[in-house]
Motif scaffolding. Structure first.
Motif, PDB file in Angstrom:
ATOM      1  N   UNK A 105       0.796  -1.223   0.000  1.00 24.58           N
ATOM      2  CA  UNK A 105       0.000   0.000   0.000  1.00 24.58           C
ATOM      3  C   UNK A 105       0.823   1.266   0.000  1.00 24.58           C
ATOM      4  N   UNK A 106       2.133   1.139  -0.099  1.00 19.29           N
ATOM      5  CA  UNK A 106       3.032   2.296  -0.145  1.00 19.29           C
ATOM      6  C   UNK A 106       3.733   2.326  -1.497  1.00 19.29           C
ATOM      7  N   UNK A 107       4.282   3.486  -1.821  1.00 20.75           N
ATOM      8  CA  UNK A 107       5.006   3.656  -3.080  1.00 20.75           C
ATOM      9  C   UNK A 107       6.487   3.795  -2.773  1.00 20.75           C
ATOM     10  N   UNK A 108       7.277   2.841  -3.251  1.00 17.71           N
ATOM     11  CA  UNK A 108       8.717   2.850  -3.038  1.00 17.71           C
ATOM     12  C   UNK A 108       9.419   2.594  -4.373  1.00 17.71           C
ATOM     13  N   UNK A 109      10.561   3.242  -4.608  1.00 15.64           N
ATOM     14  CA  UNK A 109      11.251   3.060  -5.891  1.00 15.64           C
ATOM     15  C   UNK A 109      11.966   1.718  -6.019  1.00 15.64           C
ATOM     16  N   UNK A 110      12.175   1.029  -4.876  1.00 19.15           N
ATOM     17  CA  UNK A 110      12.853  -0.271  -4.912  1.00 19.15           C
ATOM     18  C   UNK A 110      12.060  -1.262  -4.071  1.00 19.15           C
ATOM     19  N   UNK A 111      11.681  -2.353  -4.692  1.00 19.00           N
ATOM     20  CA  UNK A 111      10.888  -3.363  -4.005  1.00 19.00           C
ATOM     21  C   UNK A 111      11.795  -4.336  -3.255  1.00 19.00           C
ATOM     22  N   UNK A 112      11.451  -4.629  -2.006  1.00 19.78           N
ATOM     23  CA  UNK A 112      12.103  -5.664  -1.209  1.00 19.78           C
ATOM     24  C   UNK A 112      10.997  -6.489  -0.560  1.00 19.78           C
ATOM     25  N   UNK A 113      10.963  -7.777  -0.811  1.00 24.30           N
ATOM     26  CA  UNK A 113       9.914  -8.582  -0.201  1.00 24.30           C
ATOM     27  C   UNK A 113       9.977 -10.031  -0.642  1.00 24.30           C
ATOM     28  N   UNK A 114       9.038 -10.817  -0.106  1.00 25.90           N
ATOM     29  CA  UNK A 114       8.949 -12.242  -0.406  1.00 25.90           C
ATOM     30  C   UNK A 114       7.752 -12.572  -1.303  1.00 25.90           C
ATOM     31  N   UNK A 115       7.083 -11.557  -1.821  1.00 27.62           N
ATOM     32  CA  UNK A 115       5.845 -11.789  -2.564  1.00 27.62           C
ATOM     33  C   UNK A 115       6.076 -12.215  -4.004  1.00 27.62           C
ATOM     34  N   UNK A 116       7.207 -11.836  -4.574  1.00 27.71           N
ATOM     35  CA  UNK A 116       7.455 -12.088  -5.993  1.00 27.71           C
ATOM     36  C   UNK A 116       8.216 -13.397  -6.187  1.00 27.71           C
ATOM     37  N   UNK A 117       9.293 -13.551  -5.437  1.00 26.68           N
ATOM     38  CA  UNK A 117      10.123 -14.747  -5.553  1.00 26.68           C
ATOM     39  C   UNK A 117      10.095 -15.543  -4.249  1.00 26.68           C
ATOM     40  N   UNK A 167      15.134 -17.249   0.498  1.00 25.61           N
ATOM     41  CA  UNK A 167      15.419 -17.420   1.926  1.00 25.61           C
ATOM     42  C   UNK A 167      15.650 -16.085   2.616  1.00 25.61           C
ATOM     43  N   UNK A 168      16.360 -15.187   1.939  1.00 25.62           N
ATOM     44  CA  UNK A 168      16.769 -13.912   2.546  1.00 25.62           C
ATOM     45  C   UNK A 168      16.507 -12.774   1.573  1.00 25.62           C
ATOM     46  N   UNK A 169      16.324 -11.585   2.153  1.00 20.57           N
ATOM     47  CA  UNK A 169      16.070 -10.402   1.323  1.00 20.57           C
ATOM     48  C   UNK A 169      17.350  -9.733   0.839  1.00 20.57           C
ATOM     49  N   UNK A 170      18.513 -10.171   1.346  1.00 17.94           N
ATOM     50  CA  UNK A 170      19.734  -9.451   0.994  1.00 17.94           C
ATOM     51  C   UNK A 170      20.136  -9.622  -0.468  1.00 17.94           C
ATOM     52  N   UNK A 171      19.549 -10.572  -1.182  1.00 13.62           N
ATOM     53  CA  UNK A 171      19.897 -10.736  -2.597  1.00 13.62           C
ATOM     54  C   UNK A 171      19.321  -9.631  -3.471  1.00 13.62           C
ATOM     55  N   UNK A 172      18.328  -8.897  -2.957  1.00 13.31           N
ATOM     56  CA  UNK A 172      17.791  -7.779  -3.724  1.00 13.31           C
ATOM     57  C   UNK A 172      18.845  -6.680  -3.904  1.00 13.31           C
ATOM     58  N   UNK A 173      19.689  -6.505  -2.888  1.00 14.05           N
ATOM     59  CA  UNK A 173      20.654  -5.391  -2.912  1.00 14.05           C
ATOM     60  C   UNK A 173      21.642  -5.525  -4.072  1.00 14.05           C
ATOM     61  N   UNK A 174      22.349  -6.652  -4.234  1.00 10.12           N
ATOM     62  CA  UNK A 174      23.272  -6.745  -5.381  1.00 10.12           C
ATOM     63  C   UNK A 174      22.565  -6.706  -6.726  1.00 10.12           C
ATOM     64  N   UNK A 175      21.323  -7.175  -6.765  1.00  7.61           N
ATOM     65  CA  UNK A 175      20.588  -7.113  -8.035  1.00  7.61           C
ATOM     66  C   UNK A 175      20.361  -5.664  -8.448  1.00  7.61           C
ATOM     67  N   UNK A 176      19.879  -4.855  -7.514  1.00  9.77           N
ATOM     68  CA  UNK A 176      19.671  -3.438  -7.816  1.00  9.77           C
ATOM     69  C   UNK A 176      21.002  -2.730  -8.039  1.00  9.77           C
ATOM     70  N   UNK A 177      22.045  -3.132  -7.299  1.00  8.58           N
ATOM     71  CA  UNK A 177      23.355  -2.502  -7.453  1.00  8.58           C
ATOM     72  C   UNK A 177      23.927  -2.769  -8.843  1.00  8.58           C
ATOM     73  N   UNK A 178      23.803  -3.999  -9.325  1.00 11.33           N
ATOM     74  CA  UNK A 178      24.311  -4.325 -10.666  1.00 11.33           C
ATOM     75  C   UNK A 178      23.547  -3.559 -11.735  1.00 11.33           C
ATOM     76  N   UNK A 179      22.233  -3.489 -11.566  1.00 12.39           N
ATOM     77  CA  UNK A 179      21.415  -2.727 -12.507  1.00 12.39           C
ATOM     78  C   UNK A 179      21.829  -1.256 -12.515  1.00 12.39           C
ATOM     79  N   UNK A 180      21.983  -0.684 -11.323  1.00  8.27           N
ATOM     80  CA  UNK A 180      22.376   0.719 -11.224  1.00  8.27           C
ATOM     81  C   UNK A 180      23.767   0.971 -11.769  1.00  8.27           C
ATOM     82  N   UNK A 181      24.680   0.021 -11.542  1.00  6.85           N
ATOM     83  CA  UNK A 181      26.049   0.178 -12.039  1.00  6.85           C
ATOM     84  C   UNK A 181      26.081   0.222 -13.558  1.00  6.85           C
TER      85      UNK A 181
END
Length: 259
Positions: free
Chosen positions: A208-220, A223-237
């Motif tokens: 129900x909130x608007x955020x530019x980066x999604x972190x959660x267990x709803x899509x995939x 086990x852990x949410x920390x894999x979202x960080x390198x994914x966004x980092x690689x995309x941003x790089x």
């Protein structure tokens, strides 16, 4: 001896009554056959892009809500196959490259920090595959059946990520276009904004909130949410590297123009 025409195209040579150079003429007499995918697409009728956009509200929400960014990439690829827009193809090449980098960055993070090799991939396979790969304790089994399924999953994953980007790139090159045609400001900005749109849609849908980066267990299933960080980092790089490269090239161009 007839005057030869080199600095202009053969069509212009013919209009001027000048003979085309032998090497150019020989090259033009040997047409390059189109790629197999392009030949197959010739049998599919072309649909106008606006019609595809108008049909989006008619799609079931299960096709795009709580679906990975890669699924959105695949849906857009299907749209490209239907409308054959070269602009969309250039966008898809860049988008697919950023997704591939982000995906493998997440895989490497899961391996480096948690010792799990491609668990994220295997956890998000259809139930029949997942049940054959994992035991009741959630551990990977290395039975012949499990290994066979894992090999099939890896092949499909390779085709769905770098393989699809490669096919799009082959079509791009076959049409006579270059890497510079992909690395435009329009492609760069639209790719970044489309990724943020995916995050906004899923954060709003699930929280129900608007955020530019999604972190959660709803899509995939992860086990852990920390894999979202390198994914966004690689995309941003990737986006940052291309932006810096373009600014540097444009700076050199402006400098040389002034001189």
């Amino acid at each position: 001896r007839p005057r030869m025409c080199r600095p202009v195209e053969a069509s212009a040579c013919a209009a001027l009554g000048i003979a085309a150079p032998p090497e150019r003429a020989a090259k033009e007499k040997t047409p390059v056959p189109p790629p197999l995918l392009q030949r197959l697409l010739s049998f599919v009728p072309t649909i106008h892009p606006l019609f595809l956009v108008a049909s989006v509200p008619l799609l079931p929400t299960s096709m795009y809500l709580n679906r990975g960014y890669t699924i959105w990439f695949h849906l857009l690829t299907v749209s490209y196959l239907l409308c054959r827009s070269t602009t969309l193809r250039r966008f898809l090449i860049f988008m697919g490259t950023s997704i591939t980098l982000g995906w493998y960055a997440a895989i490497l993070n899961d391996l480096w920090n948690h010792g799990r090799f491609f668990h994220i991939l295997f956890l998000n396979t259809p139930g029949v595959m997942m049940n054959a790969i994992f035991n009741a304790a959630g551990e990977i089994m290395y039975t012949p059946e499990a290994i066979g399924w894992m090999a099939l999953v890896h092949a499909a994953d390779t085709l769905a990520h770098p393989g699809l980007v490669y096919l799009l790139w082959r079509g791009h090159k076959a049409s006579g276009r270059t890497l510079q045609d992909v690395m435009t400001w329009g492609v760069l900005v639209s790719s970044f904004l489309f990724s943020r749109l995916w995050s906004v849609v899923h954060t709003y849908h699930n929280t129900g909130t608007v955020q530019p980066y999604y972190f959660g267990y709803d899509v995939y299933i992860i086990h852990d949410l920390d894999s979202w960080v390198p994914a966004y980092a690689a995309e941003g790089a990737l986006h940052l590297a291309v932006a810096v490269w373009k600014l540097t090239c444009e700076g050199h161009r402006m400098k040389s123009t002034k001189e």
